[in-house]
Design an enzyme around this catalytic site. Structure first.
Site, PDB file in Angstrom:
ATOM      1  NE  ARG A 106      -0.312 -25.814 -32.594  1.00 43.03           N
ATOM      2  CZ  ARG A 106      -1.526 -25.417 -33.243  1.00 43.03           C
ATOM      3  NH1 ARG A 106      -2.089 -26.188 -33.759  1.00 43.03           N
ATOM      4  NH2 ARG A 106      -1.598 -23.878 -33.011  1.00 43.03           N
ATOM      5  CE  LYS A 135      -6.846  -8.965 -47.349  1.00 40.85           C
ATOM      6  NZ  LYS A 135      -8.083  -9.619 -47.468  1.00 40.85           N
ATOM      7  N   GLY A 182       0.844 -18.172 -36.610  1.00 39.89           N
ATOM      8  CA  GLY A 182       0.822 -19.174 -37.519  1.00 39.89           C
ATOM      9  C   GLY A 182       2.181 -18.937 -38.428  1.00 39.89           C
ATOM     10  N   GLY A 205      -4.057 -18.462 -33.522  1.00 39.68           N
ATOM     11  CA  GLY A 205      -5.057 -17.433 -33.003  1.00 39.68           C
ATOM     12  C   GLY A 205      -4.915 -17.339 -31.544  1.00 39.68           C
TER      13      GLY A 205
HETATM   14  C1  3PG Z   1      -5.137 -23.835 -33.868  1.00 38.44           C
HETATM   15  O1  3PG Z   1      -4.696 -24.749 -34.922  1.00 38.44           O
HETATM   16  O2  3PG Z   1      -4.907 -22.674 -34.231  1.00 38.44           O
HETATM   17  C2  3PG Z   1      -5.827 -24.580 -32.742  1.00 38.44           C
HETATM   18  O3  3PG Z   1      -5.828 -25.890 -32.775  1.00 38.44           O
HETATM   19  C3  3PG Z   1      -7.434 -24.092 -32.997  1.00 38.44           C
HETATM   20  O4  3PG Z   1      -7.857 -24.742 -33.975  1.00 38.44           O
HETATM   21  P1  3PG Z   1      -9.237 -23.914 -34.722  1.00 38.44           P
HETATM   22  O5  3PG Z   1      -8.680 -22.523 -35.421  1.00 38.44           O
HETATM   23  O6  3PG Z   1      -9.787 -25.131 -35.733  1.00 38.44           O
HETATM   24  O7  3PG Z   1     -10.130 -23.688 -33.609  1.00 38.44           O
END
Ligand code: 3PG
Ligand code: MG
Length: 397
Positions: free
Chosen positions: A36, A197, A354, A377
């Site tokens: 990142r 899931k 992720g 996310g």
């Molecule tokens: C992530 O790592 O997915 C983003 O930086 C967002 O982080 P968060 O899920 O803590 O909002």
């Protein structure tokens, strides 16, 4: 696209508040994956090249509105300096006198990182007063944090309404890759959705069956679909209570002409651990005391055939328990094929989320994908068809 980019802004001598996502994994005080950080370099360099002063705004971890010293952004400074090839100044607060002094002291050509925005409760609340305090430090706002764009926070959303705003280079790259993969894709489109899931991916599956031609379902969530079809999955991870939901998804897919590919053969074991004794069996032959930990080779052949017949691939989630060997095999083999097709120009392959990136990195195939998102996310929410507040704010800014 309805937002401005750095090309549209006059940055000469201006303080540019660049929202980045450098929420990277850290172990024992060291960054273990700097992806990142590396991906924001083009934006920071571009701001500098245009005579602007980049002041980086970022969150780190989840301190929940309080100062938590272990969650200081200071920990990423060495990795940031290495990626940029230059010294980076640091301010111990992102607003107020400490931020103002550091910004005033920033020379032309310098880069400044401000402390974790989430040390202030106003960040996650998108509090207008806090957003104003951030805005007071800069002349222009540049959002380069696609992976945090699913959060409507002061530094990801509020600021876009307070300063002249534009998207950074990584934000542009992420949005254009996703647009090519799912917005206006070349057909046929195949999607791979895996992971543990079904319950966390219902919206995703619902959106994808309406948009893709073939949907490969893998990982633990495939077991829920298999069980819903009356197949004995033994002791496998399975959400039996979601059988009706799974059947509804399969019916809707069939009615809409989306082919769902489920495992034909599976790798089963009695223990969930690396190198556990295992065997490959037909999908309907899982022993009652065993669990499914990966898709088998016949399934991979079918998946690869779907890749070959497609022009576009969207990948989210592993096909098996990829974190323990040898249950990474189906994921690795399918990912390598996708990478080869993508490298050969025959498939536009976009992956994100992720675990997905970790799995593709482990198989060595990530580099040959057309695009690998930095987002977890946010990638998922985009695939779900949701509006990302950070992107929407740029569109209306
Ligand atoms: C992530 O790592 O997915 C983003 O930086 C967002 O982080 P968060 O899920 O803590 O909002
Ligand atoms: Mg997260």
């Amino acid at each position: 696209m309805g937002w401005k980019t750095l090309d549209d802004m006059d940055l000469k001598g201006k303080v540019v508040l660049v929202r980045v996502d450098i929420n990277v994994p850290v172990e024992a005080g060291r960054v273990t994956d700097a992806t990142r950080i590396e991906r924001i370099v083009p934006t920071v360099k571009d701001v500098l090249a245009r005579g602007g002063k980049p002041v980086l705004l970022a969150h780190f971890d989840r301190p929940k509105g309080k100062v938590v010293p272990e969650m200081s952004l200071r920990v990423v400074l060495p990795a940031l300096e290495a990626a940029l090839g230059t010294k980076v100044a640091f301010a111990e607060d992102c607003i107020g006198p400490k931020a103002a002094e550091a910004i005033a002291a920033l020379p032309a050509g310098g880069v400044l990182l401000l402390e974790n925005t989430r040390f202030h409760a106003g960040e996650e609340k998108n509090d207008p007063g806090f957003a104003q305090a951030l805005a007071a430090g800069g002349d222009i706002y540049c959002n380069d944090a696609f992976s945090a764009a699913h959060r409507a926070h002061a530094s990801t959303e509020g600021l876009a309404h307070l300063l002249p705003a534009c998207a950074g280079r990584l934000m542009q790259a992420e949005l254009s890759a996703l647009e090519k993969a799912l917005g206006q894709p070349e057909r046929p489109v195949v999607a791979v959705v895996g992971g543990a899931k079904v319950s966390t991916k219902l919206d995703l599956l619902g959106n994808l069956i309406a948009r893709v031609d073939t949907l490969v379902i893998g990982g633990g969530m495939a077991n829920t679909f298999l069980a819903a079809k009356g197949i004995n999955v033994g002791k496998s991870l399975c959400e039996h209570d979601l059988a009706d939901t799974a059947r509804a998804i399969m019916d809707k897919a069939e009615a809409g002409g989306c082919e769902i590919l489920l495992p034909l053969d599976v790798v089963v074991a009695r223990e969930f651990k690396a190198n556990a004794a295992h065997e490959t069996v037909a999908v309907d032959a899982c022993p009652s005391d065993a669990m499914i930990l990966d898709a088998g080779p016949e399934t991979v052949v079918k998946i690869v055939a779907a890749f070959r017949a497609s022009k576009t691939l969207v990948w989210n989630g592993p096909l098996g328990a990829f974190e323990i060997e040898p249950f990474n095999e189906a994921t690795d083999d399918a990912a390598r094929e996708a990478a080869a097709l993508s490298k050969g120009g025959r498939l536009l392959a976009v992956a994100g989320g992720g675990d997905t990136v970790a799995a593709l990195n482990a198989s060595g195939s990530a580099d040959d994908f057309t695009y690998v998102s930095t987002a977890g996310g946010a990638f998922l929410e985009w695939l779900e068809g949701k509006t990302l507040p950070g992107v929407a704010a740029l569109e209306t800014a």
